[in-house]
Design an enzyme around this catalytic site. Structure first.
Site, PDB file in Angstrom:
ATOM      1  N   ARG A 240       0.848  -1.185   0.000  1.00 12.42           N
ATOM      2  CA  ARG A 240       0.000   0.000   0.000  1.00 12.42           C
ATOM      3  C   ARG A 240       0.886   1.238   0.000  1.00 12.42           C
ATOM      4  O   ARG A 240       1.966   1.225   0.602  1.00 12.42           O
ATOM      5  CB  ARG A 240      -0.852   0.072   1.276  1.00 12.42           C
ATOM      6  CG  ARG A 240      -2.167  -0.679   1.218  1.00 12.42           C
ATOM      7  CD  ARG A 240      -3.166  -0.052   0.247  1.00 12.42           C
ATOM      8  NE  ARG A 240      -4.406  -0.791   0.206  1.00 12.42           N
ATOM      9  CZ  ARG A 240      -4.652  -1.852  -0.572  1.00 12.42           C
ATOM     10  NH1 ARG A 240      -3.742  -2.305  -1.399  1.00 12.42           N
ATOM     11  NH2 ARG A 240      -5.828  -2.443  -0.546  1.00 12.42           N
ATOM     12  N   GLU A 269      -2.120   8.041  -4.100  1.00  7.90           N
ATOM     13  CA  GLU A 269      -2.448   7.623  -5.465  1.00  7.90           C
ATOM     14  C   GLU A 269      -3.910   7.943  -5.784  1.00  7.90           C
ATOM     15  O   GLU A 269      -4.737   7.960  -4.870  1.00  7.90           O
ATOM     16  CB  GLU A 269      -2.158   6.124  -5.655  1.00  7.90           C
ATOM     17  CG  GLU A 269      -2.998   5.204  -4.796  1.00  7.90           C
ATOM     18  CD  GLU A 269      -2.609   3.738  -4.929  1.00  7.90           C
ATOM     19  OE1 GLU A 269      -1.434   3.389  -4.746  1.00  7.90           O
ATOM     20  OE2 GLU A 269      -3.520   2.938  -5.227  1.00  7.90           O
ATOM     21  N   HIS A 287      -0.950   0.424  -9.606  1.00  7.64           N
ATOM     22  CA  HIS A 287      -1.710  -0.445  -8.693  1.00  7.64           C
ATOM     23  C   HIS A 287      -2.413  -1.581  -9.450  1.00  7.64           C
ATOM     24  O   HIS A 287      -3.648  -1.694  -9.433  1.00  7.64           O
ATOM     25  CB  HIS A 287      -2.724   0.387  -7.886  1.00  7.64           C
ATOM     26  CG  HIS A 287      -3.128  -0.260  -6.595  1.00  7.64           C
ATOM     27  ND1 HIS A 287      -3.407   0.444  -5.453  1.00  7.64           N
ATOM     28  CD2 HIS A 287      -3.304  -1.573  -6.250  1.00  7.64           C
ATOM     29  CE1 HIS A 287      -3.751  -0.384  -4.477  1.00  7.64           C
ATOM     30  NE2 HIS A 287      -3.687  -1.624  -4.942  1.00  7.64           N
TER      31      HIS A 287
HETATM   32  C1  GLV Z   1      -5.317  -4.535  -3.827  1.00  3.58           C
HETATM   33  O1  GLV Z   1      -4.519  -3.697  -3.566  1.00  3.58           O
HETATM   34  C2  GLV Z   1      -6.031  -5.286  -2.844  1.00  3.58           C
HETATM   35  O2  GLV Z   1      -5.923  -4.969  -1.647  1.00  3.58           O
HETATM   36  O3  GLV Z   1      -6.745  -6.217  -3.221  1.00  3.58           O
END
Ligand code: GLV
Length: 328
Positions: A240, A269, A287
């Site tokens: 994250r 982000e 991401h």
């Molecule tokens: C993606 O970042 C998730 O947490 O599934």
């Protein structure tokens, strides 16, 4: 009988919307508009359920504005977009989407590690820009993956998947640090040794971050931690944004305090710090670690399974705060 009303806060697979429509009156953001918090609250205020993604923040203010809400099903394994304490207090069940994305995300972690260590995007940009005029012995020389020491911070299911890939596929020495140590059988299966965070930082040739974001993990990698890493090390973050201090990382990359970084997640982000954008020794992706169609479909269906189970009187498969069920 009237169907419960749910909001699908972002665009998702039409077949998942069709499935939800069998059980619910569905309002969905299939145009994928970017909603402000006020817009999200306005859309959600008459709904009993929500299908959310990691970009949709559910906190005390949203809960206060949405008194009918009973469940939020996140199409993500991470759930730092949820204020779990506030949800439990309000009697709102939170669910996430674990397991179905583990191997896909571990694949991507490894891809980002290899792209970073072997300078894949930097060398491709060079070639596309027409700058390749001759071979030279050290052109885009990177660092080896095979035989190197792989450090993993956060040894949940995805961390374990990365450990297996490193140890079994690339003959890496795998070390890890985690809030709790794995049991001996799992450590042996992952061929991973538990070390302190300090030893992890000092010994890893490649350090992959896979821990959940929380107040405790905020800036777990900042200037002090980067200063302990090898100058030849690479850092990969598929966890994250906010776990890494992006400003400190950009400074460490610019001064070559560490060799390179691969980042799939960012503080704030989708805005990426301009210091990172201007550096060549960082691989940046938007991401996408879980982004394959079968996996994203499985994640969406798991979020739908949670909503359907909840409203048909069954036990939702992946609850985060079952205590909420006792509150309302
Ligand atoms: C993606 O970042 C998730 O947490 O599934």
């Amino acid at each position: 009988m009237t169907k419960p009303k749910i909001l699908v806060a972002r665009a998702v697979f039409p077949e998942v919307i069709a499935r939800l429509e069998q059980y619910f009156e569905v309002e969905s953001n299939q145009l994928d508009e970017t909603w402000s918090k006020a817009q999200l609250m306005a859309q959600l205020k008459d709904k009993q359920g929500a299908f959310t993604t990691g970009s949709d923040r559910i906190d005390g203010e949203v809960l206060a504005a949405c008194p009918s809400l009973k469940i939020c099903a996140n199409m993500a394994v991470g759930y730092n977009n949820f204020d779990i304490d506030a949800m439990t207090a309000a009697g709102v069940l939170a669910t996430n989407a674990p397991d179905v994305l583990t191997e896909t995300t571990a694949d991507f972690g490894f891809a980002l590690l290899m792209a970073t260590a072997r300078r894949l995007t930097e060398s491709e940009h060079f070639l596309r820009a027409g700058k390749w005029s001759k071979w030279s012995y050290d052109m885009f020389a990177g660092s080896d993956i095979h035989g190197a020491t792989l450090g993993i911070l956060g040894m949940g299911r995805i961390g374990q998947g990365i450990a297996r890939r490193g140890a079994l596929g690339f003959g890496m020495k795998v070390i890890y640090h985690n809030r709790s140590r794995l049991d001996a059988a799992l450590e042996a299966e992952c061929k991973a040794s538990y070390v302190s965070k300090e030893d992890l930082l000092k010994s890893a040739d490649h350090l992959v971050l896979v821990l959940p974001y929380s107040a405790q993990s905020h800036h777990a990698i900042g200037a002090a931690e980067l200063a302990q890493m090898k100058p030849t090390a690479t850092l990969v973050n598929i966890a994250r944004g906010g776990i890494v201090d992006d400003v400190a990382l950009a400074a460490a990359l610019r001064s070559k305090r560490i060799a390179a970084a691969g980042l799939d997640v960012f503080e704030g982000e989708p805005v990426v710090h301009p210091d990172l954008l201007s550096l060549s020794n960082v691989v940046l992706t938007p991401h996408i670690a879980s982004a394959t169609i079968p996996t994203r479909l499985a994640m969406a269906n798991l979020a739908a399974d949670n909503l359907i189970a909840f409203f048909t009187g069954k036990v939702p498969p992946t609850p985060i705060n079952p205590a909420a069920l006792a509150t309302k």
